[in-house]
Write a protein that holds these residues in place. Structure first.
Motif: not given
Length: 281
Positions: A132-141
């Protein structure tokens, strides 16, 4: 859910505490008792009427025999033999509830490479889970993908986490959630920013709500070694440092940035309010 649990009325409807079944509808219970009692009544009458007992003795024998047989044979047999039919309405309702979609919030770490998200969506589609929804969090790995999913009622946390792991996810987690999770992080942060603009002293509660975290007391913040990434400290000039904890769910850089911006907004509003207060006469 095990298939036998779905098919067995006793397994599906018995109370987990007392083990009793719910009361069946009166109409069905009456029909079941009549169906079981009628052959017994006919048999007893046929045997007693053909005897040479006095009329009152026949009535007494018929009454006592029929009553005992109904109590000890008919009613228990009806409850056991016709159990599925007696509890059919409750079973249908239970199966509709079990099949109803449930909302889940899930997180998984992925490598930042082409096709990584496609493998995850294919694995979730195999469970008939709808993103239903997606959120992408950039992280170091790599990237940390956060989903809100609608999955069939018989799909649980274990199946969702296994699907994410098999698709290449790392440190996958899933939690039951509600429709409030449909509000994305940015919308939630803006709503809380408006709240802080009117009441900057609510900063700790607003950040805790934004991050779904718990506010630690100063003593708790200094105790032990925090799990990697699950403690977040926000320095403030008038509140002092505020520490938040979210065990098992590390904070992402985007979440940390939002929390710090809310703290800056609270300090700006508080400073402006202080500057606007007229000096005492």
């Amino acid at each position: 859910m095990d298939i036998h649990a779905r098919l067995s009325p006793a397994a599906a409807l018995s109370c987990e505490v007392c083990g009793l079944m719910p009361e069946p509808p009166k109409a069905r219970l009456t029909l079941a008792n009549v169906a079981m009692m009628l052959p017994i009544e006919l048999l007893v009458h046929a045997l007693v009427v053909g005897t040479h007992l006095p009329y009152l003795a026949k009535v007494l024998v018929l009454t006592v025999t029929a009553t005992v047989l109904v109590i000890w044979v008919a009613e228990p047999s009806a409850s056991r033999v016709l159990r599925s039919w007696l509890h059919a309405p409750a079973l249908r309702h239970r199966r509709r509830l079990a099949a109803a979609p449930a909302l889940w919030r899930a997180r998984t770490m992925l490598r930042d490479e082409p096709g990584a998200l496609q493998r995850v969506t294919a694995a979730l589609a195999g469970l008939d889970a709808n993103i239903l929804s997606i959120h992408v969090h950039p992280v170091p790995s790599g990237v940390l993908d956060e989903f809100v999913l609608s999955a069939p009622g018989d799909i649980g946390e274990r199946q969702l986490v296994a699907a994410l792991q098999e698709a290449g996810g790392i440190s996958s987690q899933a939690w039951p959630t509600t429709s409030l999770a449909m509000a994305d992080g940015q919308t939630r942060a803006l709503s809380l920013a408006a709240r802080i603009a009117g009441a900057p002293e609510e900063l700790p509660l607003a950040v805790a709500e934004l991050l779904r975290a718990r506010i630690l007391t100063p003593a708790e913040a200094h105790q032990g070694t925090p799990d990697a990434g699950t403690h977040l400290k926000i320095p403030t000039a008038w509140h002092g440092p505020i520490t938040f904890a979210r065990p098992g769910e590390p904070f992402t850089p985007a979440e940390s940035a939002r929390a710090h911006r809310l703290a800056e907004l609270a300090e700006t509003v508080a400073h402006r309010n202080t500057a606007c207060v007229p000096p005492p006469n």
